[in-house]
Design a protein around this motif. Structure first.
Motif, PDB file in Angstrom:
ATOM      1  N   ASP A 142       0.848  -1.189   0.000  1.00 25.95           N
ATOM      2  CA  ASP A 142       0.000   0.000   0.000  1.00 25.95           C
ATOM      3  C   ASP A 142       0.886   1.243   0.000  1.00 25.95           C
ATOM      4  O   ASP A 142       1.677   1.456   0.915  1.00 25.95           O
ATOM      5  N   ALA A 143       0.773   2.068  -1.050  1.00 26.71           N
ATOM      6  CA  ALA A 143       1.557   3.298  -1.129  1.00 26.71           C
ATOM      7  C   ALA A 143       0.661   4.526  -1.086  1.00 26.71           C
ATOM      8  O   ALA A 143       1.039   5.599  -1.563  1.00 26.71           O
ATOM      9  N   SER A 144      -0.491   4.399  -0.491  1.00 23.82           N
ATOM     10  CA  SER A 144      -1.449   5.508  -0.474  1.00 23.82           C
ATOM     11  C   SER A 144      -1.100   6.571   0.563  1.00 23.82           C
ATOM     12  O   SER A 144      -1.539   7.717   0.447  1.00 23.82           O
ATOM     13  N   ARG A 145      -0.304   6.209   1.579  1.00 19.86           N
ATOM     14  CA  ARG A 145       0.076   7.161   2.628  1.00 19.86           C
ATOM     15  C   ARG A 145       1.589   7.043   2.849  1.00 19.86           C
ATOM     16  O   ARG A 145       2.059   6.305   3.700  1.00 19.86           O
ATOM     17  N   ILE A 146       2.324   7.819   2.060  1.00 20.96           N
ATOM     18  CA  ILE A 146       3.779   7.705   2.055  1.00 20.96           C
ATOM     19  C   ILE A 146       4.416   8.662   3.066  1.00 20.96           C
ATOM     20  O   ILE A 146       4.123   9.857   3.082  1.00 20.96           O
ATOM     21  N   ILE A 147       5.274   8.105   3.890  1.00 17.88           N
ATOM     22  CA  ILE A 147       6.111   8.915   4.780  1.00 17.88           C
ATOM     23  C   ILE A 147       7.438   9.085   4.060  1.00 17.88           C
ATOM     24  O   ILE A 147       8.208   8.134   3.909  1.00 17.88           O
TER      25      ILE A 147
END
Length: 352
Positions: free
Chosen positions: A91-96
């Motif tokens: 899942d790359a929807s919320r990247i830090i």
């Protein structure tokens, strides 16, 4: 960047060596999306706050930075992190994101809205707009990163983020490192792969490489190698520094046809330079980024930080060039545009 395109530095003169006071600091199955030229976003931050530059100064920057159309990610994807670990990204929807170099690639892939947390000093649009801002350094804790609620940590430094990434993976957080000190096209491809845009990343990387190759061609055809100093407001415990041999800007200056002062001195990364060393270096061009100019406090602050810059050929000619941070100071999707703009500007200088 291609090491074969980087010119070798001349031997450091003894007088300059004695004058230097150095302090080191330190995917698959996606339809191809053609790379396209996107207009460079309007200047923000330093440019907006400082307005017009002094009369003899100029802004040097690429008019186009490659981009591709936004698209659906192909996930899960297994990617190879630069710390030697294969990571399955689900899942790359919320990247830090660990730095603006990473964020700029995500933006160019049309996925800027997926940047969920960014460094406190971020200058990219997506970094500034991220829901969370965070201080990323060697002491960043696992608990702090996990508390952000991101789905993927993308670090940009083996030195700063390896230990953190290892600990994050141990508790189930996807973590990939794309080290900052690598050629821009490689970084573009790796970031794209990590967020499930492998095919688009190849097209984007090819566009950046084309710009780098064009810049190198201009440099090769030039009859001179101007002496260039890139000064920064950060890097040596908060003291002003110059770009060294392995910095992104040091490599870009060489590719664009200049002789980087820090490379000539044999220093690494960004290091402090004494006032005497500045004079002895005799730069013909002074480079500073938009954000660093802001940190210096404008032109007056730059001269105050390095007063002897005015005694150099560049200072006497007022030849200070201000460049976008992501086209000079960082290896990223803007490196090709920056190299091309700088190569053209250096090639147009009158003979010394």
């Amino acid at each position: 960047m291609n090491p074969n395109l980087i010119q070798a530095a001349r031997t450091l003169p003894t007088s300059l060596a004695l004058a230097l006071a150095l302090a080191a600091c330190s995917g698959r199955g996606e339809p191809a999306a053609p790379a396209q030229a996107a207009a460079t976003p309007p200047a923000t931050g330093a440019a907006a706050e400082h307005g017009a530059l002094p009369a003899d100064w100029r802004r040097v920057g690429g008019e186009t930075v490659p981009s591709v159309a936004a698209g659906a990610a192909t996930l899960p994807a297994t990617v190879h992190s630069d710390d030697g670990v294969d990571v399955q990204v689900d899942d790359a929807s919320r990247i830090i994101a660990g730095g603006d170099d990473i964020i700029a690639v995500i933006e160019a892939l049309g996925q800027g809205s997926q940047v969920f947390a960014a460094p406190t000093n971020a200058t990219t649009d997506a970094g500034r707009a991220a829901p969370h801002r965070f201080l990323f350094n060697r002491t960043t804790g696992v608990e702090g990163v996990l508390s952000l609620g991101g789905s993927l940590f993308l670090g940009n430094s083996l030195r700063r983020h390896s230990d953190l990434a290892e600990k994050l993976r141990a508790v189930g957080q996807d973590a990939v490192i794309i080290d900052d000190l690598q050629p821009a096209p490689d970084k573009v491809r790796k970031v794209a792969a990590a967020i499930g845009r492998t095919v688009a990343g190849v097209a984007l990387a090819d566009a950046v490489q084309t710009q780098l190759d064009e810049a190198a061609g201009i440099a090769t055809a030039s009859m001179s190698t101007p002496r260039v100093i890139h000064v920064s407001a950060t890097g040596a415990g908060g003291n002003p520094t110059v770009a060294g041999a392995d910095s992104a800007s040091g490599k870009l200056i060489a590719l664009a046809g200049g002789l980087n002062i820090g490379t000539e001195a044999g220093v690494a990364n960004f290091s402090a330079l004494s006032n005497e060393g500045v004079v002895a270096a005799a730069p013909e061009v002074i480079l500073v980024t938009e954000h660093d100019l802001q940190l210096f406090g404008g032109a007056d602050g730059l001269w105050k930080a390095y007063p002897t810059l005015k005694q150099t050929p560049a200072g006497q000619a007022g030849r200070v060039w201000v460049m976008p941070d992501l086209q000079l100071k960082y290896t990223s999707v803007g490196s090709g545009a920056g190299a091309l703009a700088l190569a053209r500007a250096l090639a147009a200088l009158p003979p010394a």
